[in-house]
Design a protein around this motif. Sequence first.
Motif, PDB file in Angstrom:
ATOM      1  N   PHE A  75       0.881  -1.164   0.000  1.00 30.11           N
ATOM      2  CA  PHE A  75       0.000   0.000   0.000  1.00 30.11           C
ATOM      3  C   PHE A  75       0.917   1.211   0.000  1.00 30.11           C
ATOM      4  O   PHE A  75       2.018   1.166   0.559  1.00 30.11           O
ATOM      5  N   SER A  76       0.508   2.276  -0.645  1.00 27.60           N
ATOM      6  CA  SER A  76       1.376   3.441  -0.755  1.00 27.60           C
ATOM      7  C   SER A  76       0.556   4.715  -0.657  1.00 27.60           C
ATOM      8  O   SER A  76      -0.675   4.702  -0.761  1.00 27.60           O
ATOM      9  N   THR A  77       1.251   5.829  -0.495  1.00 23.80           N
ATOM     10  CA  THR A  77       0.570   7.119  -0.488  1.00 23.80           C
ATOM     11  C   THR A  77      -0.145   7.359  -1.800  1.00 23.80           C
ATOM     12  O   THR A  77      -1.245   7.917  -1.831  1.00 23.80           O
ATOM     13  N   ASP A  78       0.463   6.924  -2.904  1.00 26.69           N
ATOM     14  CA  ASP A  78      -0.186   7.103  -4.201  1.00 26.69           C
ATOM     15  C   ASP A  78      -1.459   6.262  -4.280  1.00 26.69           C
ATOM     16  O   ASP A  78      -2.474   6.722  -4.825  1.00 26.69           O
ATOM     17  N   ASN A  79      -1.431   5.038  -3.755  1.00 29.82           N
ATOM     18  CA  ASN A  79      -2.639   4.206  -3.705  1.00 29.82           C
ATOM     19  C   ASN A  79      -3.720   4.894  -2.872  1.00 29.82           C
ATOM     20  O   ASN A  79      -4.905   4.893  -3.234  1.00 29.82           O
ATOM     21  N   TYR A  80      -3.298   5.450  -1.732  1.00 30.88           N
ATOM     22  CA  TYR A  80      -4.231   6.158  -0.859  1.00 30.88           C
ATOM     23  C   TYR A  80      -4.904   7.301  -1.620  1.00 30.88           C
ATOM     24  O   TYR A  80      -6.133   7.472  -1.570  1.00 30.88           O
ATOM     25  N   LEU A  81      -4.123   8.071  -2.335  1.00 33.77           N
ATOM     26  CA  LEU A  81      -4.673   9.204  -3.073  1.00 33.77           C
ATOM     27  C   LEU A  81      -5.621   8.741  -4.185  1.00 33.77           C
ATOM     28  O   LEU A  81      -6.676   9.353  -4.404  1.00 33.77           O
ATOM     29  N   SER A  82      -5.269   7.660  -4.870  1.00 33.09           N
ATOM     30  CA  SER A  82      -6.150   7.115  -5.916  1.00 33.09           C
ATOM     31  C   SER A  82      -7.489   6.689  -5.336  1.00 33.09           C
ATOM     32  O   SER A  82      -8.540   6.846  -5.965  1.00 33.09           O
TER      33      SER A  82
END
Length: 323
Positions: free
Chosen positions: A266-273
């Motif tokens: 899980f990543s910050t980019d996944n969170y934002l998406s």
Amino acid sequence: MLIKKICIIGGTGFVGRTLANHLTRKGYQLRIPTRDRESHRQELILLPTTELVEGDVHDPQQLRELVDGCDAVINLVGILNERGRDGRGFHKAHVELTETILATCRAAGIQRYLHMSALNADAERGPSHYLKSKGEAEHKALAAEGYDLHVTSFRPSVIFGPDDSFFNRFAKLLKLTPLVFPLACPEARFAPVYVEDVAEAFVRSLNDPATYGQGYDLCGPHEYTLQQLVEYTAQCVGLQRRILPLNNFLSRLQAMVFDFVPGKPFSTDNYLSSQVASVCTNGGDLQRFDIDATAIEAIVPRYLGNHSMRSLYNEFRREAGRH
């Protein structure tokens, strides 16, 4: 336009293997580039009329040689995370590669191009590097539509099927987490679409002039929150887990920590998406291709129910391959 031979870039991936099966059944000749031919031999080499060729699709000269003699190109390349965190990995995989492919198609006289984008892809308003880069790549692809190159783009929600990286990943994580499973972004919404339906939409658009210059949203028949999907995954694999929904602050904190975990589950980019609902307006466009969207309940239990057995089998194959 007579299409006999197709180059599938990204054809060794989850969607690519399914699409290759659909196209070979229709009698098309396929060329699938790969950086490691041996690692994909068992999955693709036995498909009739399929040629698995080693090459670097990011190298313009090699790509020109890879598409030589083909009548159409399909680009399925996509990454959900990058090694860094500044968006350069997404830009290279999505935007720069698309630019190279479009230029190569024109130089080689290829007149048909199918492009895999993503639901909510938006170069201007996308909240994540993933969605921004996917949006920019799709914009460039559709802008290339003209008399010498005909383009169709597809924007699916999360794609499911026996080898997916969604339900299978959560099944593995649930097994590794005893009793309580902390879930980031539990209210994120998805309309999972079956990989066979996605592949069939690609196939049916290939020779349909009405799809030239068009982009299509692809969704399954039902919408779910992420928490509902994870709870369903636990049910399918026979695990009793309490799903602990994390609030927005803890979700973002988990993403920031996981940015530095190998493999980035899980990543910050996944969170934002996930801040944008991955669902279709009016159910999406599968019906445009006379495809009845397949529900997860009809497919997912078949492969998650045998998840442990498949994991053991795949591990055995990996061990055997080392010797």
